[in-house]
Scaffold this motif. Structure first.
Motif, PDB file in Angstrom:
ATOM      1  N   PHE A  71      23.107 -22.374  10.177  1.00  0.00           N
ATOM      2  CA  PHE A  71      23.198 -23.120  11.437  1.00  0.00           C
ATOM      3  C   PHE A  71      22.904 -24.599  11.203  1.00  0.00           C
ATOM      4  N   LEU A  72      21.849 -24.869  10.420  1.00  0.00           N
ATOM      5  CA  LEU A  72      21.472 -26.259  10.150  1.00  0.00           C
ATOM      6  C   LEU A  72      22.635 -26.987   9.472  1.00  0.00           C
ATOM      7  N   ARG A  73      23.197 -26.338   8.460  1.00  0.00           N
ATOM      8  CA  ARG A  73      24.278 -26.996   7.703  1.00  0.00           C
ATOM      9  C   ARG A  73      25.539 -27.161   8.545  1.00  0.00           C
ATOM     10  N   SER A  74      25.697 -26.305   9.539  1.00  0.00           N
ATOM     11  CA  SER A  74      26.900 -26.429  10.368  1.00  0.00           C
ATOM     12  C   SER A  74      26.808 -27.655  11.280  1.00  0.00           C
ATOM     13  N   ILE A  75      25.592 -28.164  11.488  1.00  0.00           N
ATOM     14  CA  ILE A  75      25.434 -29.304  12.408  1.00  0.00           C
ATOM     15  C   ILE A  75      26.075 -30.569  11.817  1.00  0.00           C
ATOM     16  N   ASN A  76      25.861 -30.795  10.507  1.00  0.00           N
ATOM     17  CA  ASN A  76      26.483 -31.996   9.925  1.00  0.00           C
ATOM     18  C   ASN A  76      27.584 -31.637   8.912  1.00  0.00           C
ATOM     19  N   ARG A  77      28.126 -30.458   9.113  1.00  0.00           N
ATOM     20  CA  ARG A  77      29.305 -29.992   8.354  1.00  0.00           C
ATOM     21  C   ARG A  77      29.055 -29.926   6.849  1.00  0.00           C
ATOM     22  N   MET A  78      27.842 -29.636   6.472  1.00  0.00           N
ATOM     23  CA  MET A  78      27.593 -29.447   5.044  1.00  0.00           C
ATOM     24  C   MET A  78      28.280 -28.178   4.557  1.00  0.00           C
ATOM     25  N   ASN A  79      28.591 -27.268   5.505  1.00  0.00           N
ATOM     26  CA  ASN A  79      29.298 -26.044   5.128  1.00  0.00           C
ATOM     27  C   ASN A  79      30.742 -26.306   4.690  1.00  0.00           C
ATOM     28  N   ASP A  80      31.246 -27.510   5.009  1.00  0.00           N
ATOM     29  CA  ASP A  80      32.616 -27.839   4.606  1.00  0.00           C
ATOM     30  C   ASP A  80      32.800 -27.687   3.101  1.00  0.00           C
ATOM     31  N   GLN A  81      31.691 -27.905   2.384  1.00  0.00           N
ATOM     32  CA  GLN A  81      31.799 -27.891   0.921  1.00  0.00           C
ATOM     33  C   GLN A  81      31.897 -26.476   0.359  1.00  0.00           C
TER      34      GLN A  81
END
Lengths: 274, 222
Positions: A71-81
């Motif tokens: 959830f945290l990473r989805s906030i600043n789109r770190m999951n894009d990687q």
């Protein structure tokens, strides 16, 4: 909600927000609406809906694998990687969906900075570490900018006079505060923290906790922590994720730790589950 | 301390409070007997027994402090510790009031106001304490409200008793009563009624803390 379409997520401009900040206290700054995150076939977040208030500390707790870091990473789109990651639903930052096609993730991350579990300063001088974010934007950083960020991270008095020495020469706790200085130097609106004290000794961790309370006067802080006492001590609001990526309860921290509505949450925070 | 042992300590804490409440209710019952029978022997048992009540109170306090310091209880477990801590203070005060009552019982030479039924008032107050303790044992929210409701009746009994005493104070007590005797009798009876009323207030506190413990509901704390 605030301005929405006009927020400069698609440019590199950083607005002066002092007046906006004073006008926006207690408003929602981040909002998840039916947010689903999949890693391949695995569903890591399940229809998460939540409104995170501005300039408060919001803690995210839950057992390992519950989806809190996702959830945290989805906030600043770190999951894009992560190649197999697929996001559905909305994640709004000041009313603007950060997953819209016209949002530049790099610009987004300047507004929503992040501090990680292990201190990760660059092998550069303290000054260069702090000014990194500004230089990436093509801006020159003044000594005042460096001092402001280091003061903001409660590190200035310990490094004043040795700004050109390596960031790696600092202690673990100082390195983490240097990373916080680096995160706040570009003047973000939100600072995400993923277990920022778990690699630190209790004294260093305590300094970071004090700092988090200070940061929340200027920034919105969202922190993932495994340490429930830490969440109880430092946060204003607490989100509890349990297994299956489900946000089970989200309330003010006093309520979560005094009288949670959900029995599974009570069981988790009293150590009967998870 | 393991989680298993921690939970055993929480259970032990509640059992200690119930054991303390048994002593307090017994003291209050004896104090009422001593008061009605003007029995110095029973009264002295109450006075001597207060030391043990105080020791139990301190033991509960120590256990609560240790649980808070070492286990940082939260949610329902935290409410058990906090409520038990507060209830133990109220029970300790009821023990003190029972001691006062026993002391009044053996002061003076007579029952100056036989028309004031302190026994009935006292039994009403004692019943409230017992019911509040039972509510704590079973976490019975409805019983907590019932205790709070009963306090009004106790207050009315105390008001009526005070009225009798004031009325008699203003009336002619006859040539046999010196002013000093009259004042001593009146003061003692006023104090007795006030203390019994306070027992009821403490019983309401017990019920209020129990309701908070059981349901996180602070309705009765206001």
């Amino acid at each position: 909600m605030a301005t929405g379409e006009n927020e400069p997520l698609i440019s590199t401009a950083v607005t002066s927000r002092e007046t906006e900040r004073s006008a926006r206290a207690d408003e929602t700054i981040l909002e998840a609406r039916g947010l689903d995150v999949h890693y391949g076939e695995d569903r890591a977040l399940r229809e998460v809906t939540a409104e995170i208030p501005e300039r408060k500390v919001t803690a995210i707790i839950g057992p390992s694998g519950c989806g809190k870091s996702t959830f945290l990473r989805s906030i600043n789109r770190m999951n894009d990687q992560i190649e197999v990651c697929r996001v559905e639903g909305d994640l709004l930052f000041r009313g603007k969906n950060v997953y819209d096609d016209d949002v530049d993730p790099v610009a987004l991350r300047r507004k929503i900075g992040q501090v990680f579990q292990k201190p990760n300063p660059f092998p550069k001088s303290i000054r260069d570490n702090v000014t990194y974010g500004l230089r990436v934007q093509g801006k020159s950083a003044t000594d005042d900018d460096v001092e402001r960020a280091l003061r903001g991270a409660a590190l200035w008095s310990e490094v004043e006079g040795k700004l050109d020495s390596s960031g790696l020469d600092l202690s673990g706790g100082q390195q983490q505060r240097l990373c916080i200085a680096r995160a706040i130097a570009p003047d973000p609106e939100v600072v995400l923290m993923d277990e920022p004290t778990s690699a630190l000794d209790p004294v260093a961790a305590s300094k970071i906790e004090d700092l988090i309370a200070e940061l929340a006067r200027e920034y919105t802080v969202v922190i993932v922590t495994h340490n429930m006492q830490q969440a109880a001590r430092i946060s204003d609001e607490t989100m509890v994720f349990l297994t299956g990526g489900e946000l089970v309860e989200f309330d003010d921290t006093a309520t979560i730790f005094e009288n949670p509505a959900n029995q599974a949450v009570e069981d988790y925070i009293t150590g009967k589950f998870g | 301390m393991s989680r298993f042992e921690y939970r055993a300590q929480l259970r032990a804490l509640r059992e200690e409070l119930l054991a303390m409440s048994d002593l307090v209710c017994e003291a209050l019952q004896r104090a009422l007997e001593a008061f009605e029978a003007r029995d110095a022997e029973i009264a002295s048992l109450v006075v001597e027994g207060d030391r043990e009540i105080n020791e139990r109170y301190l033991a509960i306090e120590r256990r609560c402090i240790e649980l808070i310091a070492r286990q940082q209880p939260v949610a329902g477990e935290m409410r058990v510790v906090v409520a038990t801590f507060k209830i133990s203070t109220d029970l300790e005060r009821v023990g003190d009031l029972a001691t006062n009552l026993a002391t009044y019982a053996i002061q003076g030479e007579r029952h100056a106001y036989p028309e004031v039924d302190a026994g009935t008032i006292g039994r009403h107050a004692l019943a409230m304490v017992r019911e509040a303790v039972a509510a704590y044992a079973t976490e019975d929210a409805e019983a907590c409200y019932a205790v709070a409701d009963r306090d009004e009746a106790l207050d009315r009994l105390c008001e009526a008793a005070n009225g009798i005493v004031v009325h008699d104070l203003l009336a002619d007590r006859g040539p046999d009563d010196s002013v000093e005797t009259l004042l001593a009798d009146v003061s003692r009876l006023f104090l007795t009624i006030r203390d019994l009323e306070r027992v009821g207030d403490h019983a309401v506190n017990l019920a209020a803390r129990t309701l908070y413990m059981a349901e996180g509901n602070d309705d009765l704390l206001a």
